[in-house]
Design an enzyme around this catalytic site. Structure first.
Site, PDB file in Angstrom:
ATOM      1  N   PRO A 115       0.823  -1.209   0.000  1.00 31.04           N
ATOM      2  CG  PRO A 115      -0.541  -1.429   1.861  1.00 31.04           C
ATOM      3  CD  PRO A 115       0.664  -1.994   1.214  1.00 31.04           C
ATOM      4  N   GLY A 137       2.775   4.482   1.103  1.00 30.93           N
ATOM      5  CA  GLY A 137       3.322   4.961   2.370  1.00 30.93           C
ATOM      6  C   GLY A 137       3.929   3.907   3.259  1.00 30.93           C
ATOM      7  N   GLY A 157       6.833   2.534   2.695  1.00 28.96           N
ATOM      8  CA  GLY A 157       8.289   2.624   2.663  1.00 28.96           C
ATOM      9  C   GLY A 157       8.946   1.947   1.478  1.00 28.96           C
ATOM     10  CD  GLU A 195     -19.369  10.007  19.265  1.00 27.29           C
ATOM     11  OE1 GLU A 195     -18.825   8.891  19.364  1.00 27.29           O
ATOM     12  OE2 GLU A 195     -19.709  10.498  18.178  1.00 27.29           O
ATOM     13  CG  ASP A 233     -21.771   5.786  13.508  1.00 28.86           C
ATOM     14  OD1 ASP A 233     -20.535   5.901  13.481  1.00 28.86           O
ATOM     15  OD2 ASP A 233     -22.516   6.412  14.291  1.00 28.86           O
TER      16      ASP A 233
HETATM   17  P1  ADP Z   1       5.875   4.365  -0.638  1.00 24.40           P
HETATM   18  O1  ADP Z   1       5.728   2.953  -0.158  1.00 24.40           O
HETATM   19  O2  ADP Z   1       4.539   4.915  -0.995  1.00 24.40           O
HETATM   20  O3  ADP Z   1       6.906   4.532  -1.658  1.00 24.40           O
HETATM   21  P2  ADP Z   1       7.654   5.958   0.913  1.00 24.40           P
HETATM   22  O4  ADP Z   1       8.813   5.052   0.882  1.00 24.40           O
HETATM   23  O5  ADP Z   1       7.717   7.106   0.007  1.00 24.40           O
HETATM   24  O6  ADP Z   1       6.310   5.168   0.654  1.00 24.40           O
HETATM   25  O7  ADP Z   1       7.431   6.433   2.404  1.00 24.40           O
HETATM   26  C1  ADP Z   1       7.126   7.752   2.728  1.00 24.40           C
HETATM   27  C2  ADP Z   1       7.730   8.139   4.048  1.00 24.40           C
HETATM   28  O8  ADP Z   1       7.133   7.414   5.106  1.00 24.40           O
HETATM   29  C3  ADP Z   1       9.196   7.822   4.140  1.00 24.40           C
HETATM   30  O9  ADP Z   1       9.963   8.866   3.661  1.00 24.40           O
HETATM   31  C4  ADP Z   1       9.402   7.617   5.628  1.00 24.40           C
HETATM   32  O10 ADP Z   1       9.615   8.847   6.290  1.00 24.40           O
HETATM   33  C5  ADP Z   1       8.082   7.070   6.093  1.00 24.40           C
HETATM   34  N1  ADP Z   1       8.119   5.607   6.197  1.00 24.40           N
HETATM   35  C6  ADP Z   1       7.343   4.751   5.496  1.00 24.40           C
HETATM   36  N2  ADP Z   1       7.604   3.484   5.845  1.00 24.40           N
HETATM   37  C7  ADP Z   1       8.566   3.527   6.766  1.00 24.40           C
HETATM   38  C8  ADP Z   1       9.266   2.521   7.511  1.00 24.40           C
HETATM   39  N3  ADP Z   1       9.016   1.227   7.351  1.00 24.40           N
HETATM   40  N4  ADP Z   1      10.200   2.925   8.388  1.00 24.40           N
HETATM   41  C9  ADP Z   1      10.464   4.234   8.555  1.00 24.40           C
HETATM   42  N5  ADP Z   1       9.854   5.213   7.885  1.00 24.40           N
HETATM   43  C10 ADP Z   1       8.900   4.880   7.007  1.00 24.40           C
HETATM   44 ZN    ZN Z   2     -21.459   7.478  15.583  1.00 31.90          ZN
END
Ligand code: ADP
Ligand code: ZN
Ligand code: MG
Length: 611
Positions: free
Chosen positions: A207, A209, A211, A428, A504
């Site tokens: 997915p 973000g 890394g 809530e 919800d």
């Molecule tokens: P993508 O998988 O979409 O390529 P990125 O590698 O660009 O994601 O990740 C974006 C930012 O999120 C990185 O620059 C880092 O700061 C943070 N990040 C994401 N995953 C990790 C991880 N496993 N460890 C440390 N930082 C992470």
């Molecule tokens: Zn609610």
């Protein structure tokens, strides 16, 4: 050299177009424009006007005389007439005294005419062309004509990315696989000795973000070999064939620099399945074909390793995934509890943290968050600490920033009437009470009725004790009941309902639907997949895979599940109606209460003595 031909034909086209334009301009428009104000007349009229003293200027050209006649009202008219053999003309003009006349004008005018009619438009076209051309070649990533089709990959060496495997946390499997590749680049003999070929390509999938890009940069940092980094979208070009040329150039460079690593980010832009549909893209297909050919073409022992990243692996062309190309798939999944904790710690290193910060608690509250979101949470917390004039980040900064990332900022100045606040509070507490009274439900962590910029007017946060990988049917049902708890409280107390339950309802429906169509947790269907999920890493859009009668049955089944849960929630709240009032009043007063405060008030019930 297809791209050069392309360029040449562009230039030819330009030349042809501009010459035709020039001819038209000179043949039809220019003469009309310059002659429009000149009237033809005869020689006798010329002589007559000289005698009457109306002529102020005379220009004698090759076979034409132009003269300017000034009328009494000050306006003037230029006439032209044929040249006669008239030796007296000069003396006649001279006698009049105030006539300006010359012959040399014709040279000037010819030169001027030439300049205006031919040179100026050419210069103009050239500038225009240059302009267009620059724009095009810039898009191609080059600064001059010769760089058409250059790959333009950035080359990194160790110092430049500055990232190492220590910067990546919680992706241990992915790291392990990549460490092997780095090791191969350092000691190829070790692998050659035993006769092993290392995979030519590795595909990082997961997915957004998680890394993937970061992992590739870390490989670049660790490998100490040239690292070519290019994004898939950089191959997409305006002219057919350019992308393919870039791929060729990239691999040529890589072969020269071997051992080295080539990293293609977001490869799905060029690696999409070739499906022959009506809107298939010739350019993209050629680029992909070139990539396939290049990957087959180079020697696996030479030490060129190709890494690629994507979050849409299912859309990739199968030819790309077969052994010998991207034969190794390295998953970068969303981090688990331990992974989240270590990612938080990695990013916290750069920030001044108070020593008593509990990262585990934050990790538990952020199930499903990606590495990028966790990095963002740390940064938001640091910003909040600065805003509050603190030198270090404390636990409450982190807790608040978790909520900011989940639900947006607090809308402090939102004006909500007392009546509405009351409804929100009951809503809530309804959620929280239903959650707390079911044994298969995660404990309540926090309840708040401070509105957020995401549009949430309040929310109940539940945090599991440990990491959960599976969901039982009971848990799913409990979750749906909890989701209906808010609306149930409104109905019970105010005898009506509000639009506040829309989120919800959405979530409850989604879960109930998944139970029926994908988890096999309904009464009327057996273990049958009624929906398939595509794009699993990008949220997943389920697609129905059944007849329309079955689809109607699914709807009935989903409705039955939600109705049952709703009834259960109402009965739980009815049994605990006094607690519902008590807790809602408390929440209304405090606006935010913790899980402990909540449980404290709730458990008093079991002990009537203190009441
Ligand atoms: P993508 O998988 O979409 O390529 P990125 O590698 O660009 O994601 O990740 C974006 C930012 O999120 C990185 O620059 C880092 O700061 C943070 N990040 C994401 N995953 C990790 C991880 N496993 N460890 C440390 N930082 C992470
Ligand atoms: Zn609610
Ligand atoms: Mg990325």
């Amino acid at each position: 050299m297809k791209e050069d031909k392309n360029l040449a034909s562009q230039i030819l086209k330009f030349a042809a177009v501009s010459i035709i334009l020039l001819l038209i301009l000179n043949a039809f428009i220019m003469p009309k424009m310059s002659k429009a104000s000149i009237k033809e007349t005869n020689y006798s009229y010329f002589l007559q006007q000289i005698d009457e003293g109306n002529v102020t200027q005379v220009k004698i050209e090759n076979n034409e005389i132009r003269f300017k006649v000034v009328n009494e009202d000050g306006t003037y008219q230029v006439y032209s007439t044929g040249k006669m053999d008239d030796p007296d003309l000069v003396s006649r003009l001279y006698e009049q005294g105030d006539i300006e006349f010359n012959e040399s004008f014709q040279d000037n005018s010819l030169l001027l005419e030439f300049l205006v009619n031919w040179v100026l438009p050419l210069v103009f076209f050239a500038i225009l062309w240059n302009f267009l051309f620059k724009g095009i070649s810039k898009r191609m990533g080059g600064s001059n004509a010769m760089s058409f089709g250059k790959s333009n990959a950035k080359i990194y060496v160790k110092a430049q990315t500055g990232k190492t495997f220590d910067d990546v946390a919680g992706q241990d499997e992915a790291k392990e696989a990549l460490v092997e590749i780095v090791d191969f680049l350092h000691n190829p003999e070790k692998y050659a000795e035993i006769g092993a070929d290392l995979p030519k390509g590795a595909l990082l999938v997961g997915p957004p973000g998680t890394g993937k890009t970061l992992l590739a940069q870390a490989v670049a940092g660790e490998a100490e070999v040239p690292f070519f980094s290019i994004s898939g979208s950089e191959f997409v070009e305006m002219f057919v064939g350019m992308g393919a040329a870039k791929v060729r150039d990239l691999f040529k460079q890589a072969n020269e620099k071997a051992p080295c690593i080539v990293f293609i980010d977001e490869i799905d832009t060029i690696g999409k399945k070739r499906d022959g549909s009506i809107n298939s893209n010739d350019e993209r297909e050629q680029t992909l074909n070139q990539l396939l050919t290049e990957m087959d073409g180079f020697d696996g022992k030479k030490g060129v390793v190709i890494l690629a990243a994507t979050n849409r692996p299912e859309s990739l062309d199968p030819a790309l995934l077969r052994p010998g190309r991207f034969d190794r798939r390295i998953p970068a999944e969303l981090p688990d509890l331990a992974g989240r904790e270590s990612i938080l710690k990695v990013h916290a290193k750069k920030v001044n943290m108070s020593p008593d910060v509990d990262f585990n608690a934050i990790a538990r509250a952020t199930a499903g968050a990606s590495g990028a979101e966790l990095a963002n949470i740390i940064n938001e917390a640091a910003l909040r600490a600065v805003r509050n004039d603190r030198k270090a980040v404390i636990q409450s900064d982190l807790e608040e920033s978790v909520e900011v990332v989940i639900a947006g900022y607090q809308r402090k100045n939102a004006v909500i009437s007392q009546k509405e606040k009351e409804i929100i509070a009951y809503h809530e507490i309804g959620h929280a009470l239903v959650a707390a009274k079911q044994k298969d439900s995660a404990p309540v962590h926090k309840i708040t009725i401070i509105p957020r910029t995401s549009g949430a007017l309040g929310y109940t946060m539940q945090v599991d004790e440990g990491e959960k990988f599976l969901m039982t049917k009971e848990e799913a049902l409990a979750r749906i009941a909890t989701l209906t708890g808010g609306r149930s409280a409104e109905e019970l107390i105010f005898n009506s309902c509000t639009s506040g339950a829309s989120n919800d309802i959405e979530q409850a429906t989604k879960l109930a639907r998944a139970m029926v169509t994908r988890y096999g947790m309904s009464d009327s269907f057996d273990m049958i997949a009624l929906e398939t999920v595509t794009n699993q890493y990008l949220g997943g859009d389920p697609a129905l895979a059944c007849s329309s009668e079955t689809a109607a049955k699914i709807d009935t089944e989903v409705n039955a599940i939600v109705r049952k849960a709703h009834e259960k929630a109402i009965s739980i709240l009815t049994e605990n109606i006094s607690k519902l009032h008590e807790l809602s009043a408390f929440l209304l007063e405090k606006e935010t209460i913790t899980g402990e405060e909540f449980m404290e008030i709730l458990t008093r019930e079991n002990d009537p003595v203190t009441e």
